[in-house]
Design a protein around this motif. Structure first.
Motif, PDB file in Angstrom:
ATOM      1  N   VAL A  49       0.856  -1.187   0.000  1.00  0.00           N
ATOM      2  CA  VAL A  49       0.000   0.000   0.000  1.00  0.00           C
ATOM      3  C   VAL A  49       0.892   1.238   0.000  1.00  0.00           C
ATOM      4  CG1 VAL A  49      -1.810   1.292   1.211  1.00  0.00           C
ATOM      5  CG2 VAL A  49      -1.790  -1.216   1.314  1.00  0.00           C
ATOM      6  N   ASN A  50       0.626   2.183  -0.893  1.00  0.00           N
ATOM      7  CA  ASN A  50       1.338   3.456  -0.895  1.00  0.00           C
ATOM      8  C   ASN A  50       0.749   4.330   0.209  1.00  0.00           C
ATOM      9  OD1 ASN A  50       2.802   2.560  -3.072  1.00  0.00           O
ATOM     10  ND2 ASN A  50       1.694   3.766  -4.586  1.00  0.00           N
ATOM     11  N   ILE A  51       1.472   4.492   1.301  1.00  0.00           N
ATOM     12  CA  ILE A  51       0.974   5.169   2.494  1.00  0.00           C
ATOM     13  C   ILE A  51       1.700   6.497   2.660  1.00  0.00           C
ATOM     14  CG2 ILE A  51       0.584   5.003   4.974  1.00  0.00           C
ATOM     15  CD1 ILE A  51       0.989   1.935   4.685  1.00  0.00           C
ATOM     16  N   SER A  52       0.947   7.586   2.657  1.00  0.00           N
ATOM     17  CA  SER A  52       1.554   8.892   2.916  1.00  0.00           C
ATOM     18  C   SER A  52       0.471   9.930   3.155  1.00  0.00           C
ATOM     19  CB  SER A  52       2.421   9.334   1.735  1.00  0.00           C
ATOM     20  OG  SER A  52       3.048  10.577   2.020  1.00  0.00           O
ATOM     21  N   ALA A  53       0.772  10.873   4.062  1.00  0.00           N
ATOM     22  CA  ALA A  53      -0.081  12.043   4.258  1.00  0.00           C
ATOM     23  C   ALA A  53       0.258  13.132   3.254  1.00  0.00           C
ATOM     24  CB  ALA A  53       0.082  12.576   5.684  1.00  0.00           C
ATOM     25  N   ASP A  54       1.324  12.951   2.500  1.00  0.00           N
ATOM     26  CA  ASP A  54       1.835  13.952   1.559  1.00  0.00           C
ATOM     27  C   ASP A  54       1.223  13.703   0.176  1.00  0.00           C
ATOM     28  OD1 ASP A  54       3.260  15.631  -0.072  1.00  0.00           O
ATOM     29  OD2 ASP A  54       5.235  14.869   0.489  1.00  0.00           O
ATOM     30  N   LEU A  55       0.354  14.598  -0.254  1.00  0.00           N
ATOM     31  CA  LEU A  55      -0.260  14.436  -1.571  1.00  0.00           C
ATOM     32  C   LEU A  55       0.777  14.500  -2.683  1.00  0.00           C
ATOM     33  CD1 LEU A  55      -3.496  16.568  -1.070  1.00  0.00           C
ATOM     34  CD2 LEU A  55      -3.365  14.077  -1.317  1.00  0.00           C
ATOM     35  N   GLY A  56       1.847  15.238  -2.464  1.00  0.00           N
ATOM     36  CA  GLY A  56       2.917  15.291  -3.451  1.00  0.00           C
ATOM     37  C   GLY A  56       3.586  13.944  -3.639  1.00  0.00           C
ATOM     38  N   ARG A  57       3.723  13.206  -2.551  1.00  0.00           N
ATOM     39  CA  ARG A  57       4.316  11.859  -2.653  1.00  0.00           C
ATOM     40  C   ARG A  57       3.412  10.945  -3.465  1.00  0.00           C
ATOM     41  NH1 ARG A  57       7.141   8.795  -4.045  1.00  0.00           N
ATOM     42  NH2 ARG A  57       8.288   7.133  -3.004  1.00  0.00           N
ATOM     43  N   HIS A  58       2.112  11.021  -3.225  1.00  0.00           N
ATOM     44  CA  HIS A  58       1.181  10.209  -4.011  1.00  0.00           C
ATOM     45  C   HIS A  58       1.229  10.608  -5.485  1.00  0.00           C
ATOM     46  CE1 HIS A  58      -0.813   7.854  -0.891  1.00  0.00           C
ATOM     47  NE2 HIS A  58      -0.791   8.925  -0.127  1.00  0.00           N
ATOM     48  N   THR A  59       1.309  11.903  -5.748  1.00  0.00           N
ATOM     49  CA  THR A  59       1.404  12.365  -7.131  1.00  0.00           C
ATOM     50  C   THR A  59       2.636  11.776  -7.806  1.00  0.00           C
ATOM     51  OG1 THR A  59       0.297  14.442  -6.515  1.00  0.00           O
ATOM     52  CG2 THR A  59       1.484  14.411  -8.604  1.00  0.00           C
ATOM     53  N   ALA A  60       3.757  11.764  -7.100  1.00  0.00           N
ATOM     54  CA  ALA A  60       4.997  11.226  -7.670  1.00  0.00           C
ATOM     55  C   ALA A  60       4.878   9.735  -7.942  1.00  0.00           C
ATOM     56  CB  ALA A  60       6.161  11.510  -6.725  1.00  0.00           C
ATOM     57  N   TRP A  61       4.288   9.002  -7.018  1.00  0.00           N
ATOM     58  CA  TRP A  61       4.088   7.566  -7.246  1.00  0.00           C
ATOM     59  C   TRP A  61       3.258   7.334  -8.509  1.00  0.00           C
ATOM     60  CZ3 TRP A  61       2.865   7.081  -1.417  1.00  0.00           C
ATOM     61  CH2 TRP A  61       3.970   6.565  -0.728  1.00  0.00           C
ATOM     62  N   LEU A  62       2.154   8.048  -8.616  1.00  0.00           N
ATOM     63  CA  LEU A  62       1.248   7.848  -9.748  1.00  0.00           C
ATOM     64  C   LEU A  62       1.893   8.274 -11.058  1.00  0.00           C
ATOM     65  CD1 LEU A  62      -2.011   9.059  -7.984  1.00  0.00           C
ATOM     66  CD2 LEU A  62      -1.489   6.702  -8.661  1.00  0.00           C
ATOM     67  N   GLN A  63       2.665   9.343 -11.023  1.00  0.00           N
ATOM     68  CA  GLN A  63       3.363   9.783 -12.222  1.00  0.00           C
ATOM     69  C   GLN A  63       4.375   8.733 -12.687  1.00  0.00           C
ATOM     70  OE1 GLN A  63       2.776  12.345 -14.137  1.00  0.00           O
ATOM     71  NE2 GLN A  63       4.457  11.852 -15.532  1.00  0.00           N
ATOM     72  N   GLU A  64       5.035   8.112 -11.731  1.00  0.00           N
ATOM     73  CA  GLU A  64       5.996   7.064 -12.071  1.00  0.00           C
ATOM     74  C   GLU A  64       5.302   5.889 -12.760  1.00  0.00           C
ATOM     75  OE1 GLU A  64       9.925   5.116  -9.957  1.00  0.00           O
ATOM     76  OE2 GLU A  64       8.164   5.533  -8.692  1.00  0.00           O
ATOM     77  N   TYR A  65       4.125   5.520 -12.270  1.00  0.00           N
ATOM     78  CA  TYR A  65       3.371   4.444 -12.917  1.00  0.00           C
ATOM     79  C   TYR A  65       2.946   4.849 -14.329  1.00  0.00           C
ATOM     80  CZ  TYR A  65       2.875   2.664  -8.109  1.00  0.00           C
ATOM     81  OH  TYR A  65       3.102   2.214  -6.830  1.00  0.00           O
ATOM     82  N   ALA A  66       2.485   6.080 -14.484  1.00  0.00           N
ATOM     83  CA  ALA A  66       2.065   6.544 -15.806  1.00  0.00           C
ATOM     84  C   ALA A  66       3.227   6.510 -16.782  1.00  0.00           C
ATOM     85  CB  ALA A  66       1.482   7.955 -15.706  1.00  0.00           C
ATOM     86  N   GLU A  67       4.408   6.860 -16.309  1.00  0.00           N
ATOM     87  CA  GLU A  67       5.582   6.878 -17.189  1.00  0.00           C
ATOM     88  C   GLU A  67       6.003   5.485 -17.624  1.00  0.00           C
ATOM     89  OE1 GLU A  67       8.395   9.094 -14.911  1.00  0.00           O
ATOM     90  OE2 GLU A  67       7.478  11.037 -15.400  1.00  0.00           O
ATOM     91  N   LEU A  68       5.593   4.467 -16.895  1.00  0.00           N
ATOM     92  CA  LEU A  68       5.851   3.090 -17.316  1.00  0.00           C
ATOM     93  C   LEU A  68       5.031   2.709 -18.538  1.00  0.00           C
ATOM     94  CD1 LEU A  68       5.947   1.135 -13.928  1.00  0.00           C
ATOM     95  CD2 LEU A  68       7.856   1.495 -15.494  1.00  0.00           C
ATOM     96  N   GLY A  69       3.938   3.431 -18.774  1.00  0.00           N
ATOM     97  CA  GLY A  69       3.101   3.146 -19.929  1.00  0.00           C
ATOM     98  C   GLY A  69       1.689   2.709 -19.606  1.00  0.00           C
ATOM     99  N   PHE A  70       1.292   2.766 -18.329  1.00  0.00           N
ATOM    100  CA  PHE A  70      -0.082   2.395 -17.987  1.00  0.00           C
ATOM    101  C   PHE A  70      -1.051   3.438 -18.545  1.00  0.00           C
ATOM    102  CE2 PHE A  70       2.171  -0.164 -14.825  1.00  0.00           C
ATOM    103  CZ  PHE A  70       1.524  -1.378 -15.011  1.00  0.00           C
ATOM    104  N   ASP A  71      -2.039   2.945 -19.276  1.00  0.00           N
ATOM    105  CA  ASP A  71      -3.026   3.826 -19.904  1.00  0.00           C
ATOM    106  C   ASP A  71      -4.120   4.239 -18.939  1.00  0.00           C
ATOM    107  OD1 ASP A  71      -2.123   3.562 -22.842  1.00  0.00           O
ATOM    108  OD2 ASP A  71      -2.369   1.472 -22.222  1.00  0.00           O
ATOM    109  N   GLU A  72      -4.472   3.342 -18.004  1.00  0.00           N
ATOM    110  CA  GLU A  72      -5.533   3.614 -17.043  1.00  0.00           C
ATOM    111  C   GLU A  72      -5.042   3.200 -15.659  1.00  0.00           C
ATOM    112  OE1 GLU A  72      -9.310   2.026 -18.200  1.00  0.00           O
ATOM    113  OE2 GLU A  72      -9.167   2.820 -20.249  1.00  0.00           O
ATOM    114  N   ILE A  73      -5.152   4.121 -14.710  1.00  0.00           N
ATOM    115  CA  ILE A  73      -4.684   3.881 -13.346  1.00  0.00           C
ATOM    116  C   ILE A  73      -5.857   4.115 -12.406  1.00  0.00           C
ATOM    117  CG2 ILE A  73      -3.089   4.628 -11.543  1.00  0.00           C
ATOM    118  CD1 ILE A  73      -1.123   5.442 -13.732  1.00  0.00           C
ATOM    119  N   TYR A  74      -6.167   3.099 -11.603  1.00  0.00           N
ATOM    120  CA  TYR A  74      -7.332   3.143 -10.715  1.00  0.00           C
ATOM    121  C   TYR A  74      -6.865   3.243  -9.272  1.00  0.00           C
ATOM    122  CZ  TYR A  74      -9.986   2.118 -14.837  1.00  0.00           C
ATOM    123  OH  TYR A  74     -10.552   2.206 -16.086  1.00  0.00           O
TER     124      TYR A  74
END
Length: 323
Positions: A269-294
């Motif tokens: 589980v990606n656990i953080s109170a920092d919305l910026g950290r969550h943004t970075a995690w999700l951006q990293e997944y998008a850069e891998l090539g995932f078209d849809e992230i839930y």
């Protein structure tokens, strides 16, 4: 541009509350939604397990979001019934519905009283189910004798364009196998090198269609509370296959997860109170090539998560993608 959706976890939240949540998520800027399909929760602490297919019709009617579901045909569900369900939703809501198909877990399938097969048999059974579902959606009359039996089945209500049948995988070999039959691939968050290997295996084997990712996360403005929520709700979900496939009862998961360390939960589980950290995690997944992230917030109150991510995280992700 990457699609960012919300995951509806029926194991954790009453279906009426989930319906309100996806309506709220659409208004907050989420692009799509996906749904689990369980008969029982992973823990008594989660405490729900609504029937996904009833809910999907309501959610498609209440929103304009595209929706998907993760389903395991072959034991609890006969493939002809799943084909009928897919076909009906596809006919009523053209272009808005997809179904991911996997081999399932004993916790949901044992209710039939049938033997829970070995993994290689479940894999072969799923392949038969996929062929049956595709043939029915194509308008064929289907009879089949194998690991599943079908007698002269035909769908009388079908969509003009069959919904995508997506392959569900958590391992590199399964991702490669899904390329044989799937219209896309879905998996869950894992270390980036593993996700990259799965994508490469799927594409190199000829896999077509979109790449989908479900991301387990825990966010509140307070770090300790985010950690507490993740541990309370998701420590029964940290076990790798075959344990997560083969345990049968909710209480079995609760017993084996009694002494799970908090750091183990943080691995899944990606656990953080920092919305910026969550943004970075999700951006990293998008850069891998995932078209849809839930996004699956593992807490049971979704509104604060929806509001915060809709206002702060999704706009930054879209700006990054556009840039």
């Amino acid at each position: 541009m990457t699609v960012y959706g919300i995951h509806a976890s029926h194991e954790q939240i009453h279906p009426a509350e989930l319906l309100a949540a996806v309506v709220h998520a659409e208004r907050a800027g989420f692009d799509a939604a996906m749904s689990s399909d369980h008969f029982s929760p992973w823990s008594a602490r989660q405490g729900q397990s609504g029937f996904a297919w009833s809910w999907l019709g309501a959610a498609l009617q209440a929103t304009d979001l595209p929706l998907g579901v993760v389903n395991a045909p072959g034991q609890r569900y006969h493939p002809a019934i799943i084909a009928q369900a897919i076909g009906t939703l596809g006919a009523m809501y053209p272009g808005r519905f997809w179904a991911a198909l996997g081999t399932g877990e004993a916790s949901n399938e044992h209710i039939t009283g049938q033997t829970w097969p070995r993994k290689e048999i479940r894999t072969a059974r799923l392949r038969e189910c996929v062929d049956v579902i595709r043939a029915l959606l194509a308008g064929e009359e289907v009879s089949h004798d194998g690991l599943v039996t079908v007698d002269r089945a035909r769908l009388w209500t079908r969509p003009e364009q069959p919904p995508a049948l997506v392959g569900a995988a958590v391992s590199v070999p399964t991702a490669r196998w899904c390329a044989e039959w799937a219209d896309g691939l879905i998996t869950v968050n894992a270390p980036v090198p593993h996700l990259r290997q799965m994508i490469d295996a799927y594409r190199e084997a000829g896999g077509r269609g979109k790449l989908h990712l479900q991301v387990h996360l825990s966010w509140t403005p307070d770090q300790a509370e985010a950690e507490r929520l993740a541990y309370e709700q998701w420590r029964s979900n940290v076990f790798a296959p075959p344990v997560c496939w083969d345990l049968e009862m909710t209480e079995h998961f609760d017993v084996v997860s009694e002494d799970v360390p908090a750091e183990k939960v943080a691995e899944v589980v990606n656990i953080s109170a920092d919305l910026g950290r969550h943004t970075a995690w999700l951006q990293e997944y998008a850069e891998l090539g995932f078209d849809e992230i839930y996004l699956h917030h593992v807490g049971q109150r979704l509104e604060p998560f929806i509001d915060a991510f809709g206002a702060e995280v999704l706009p930054k992700l879209r700006t990054a993608t556009a840039g």
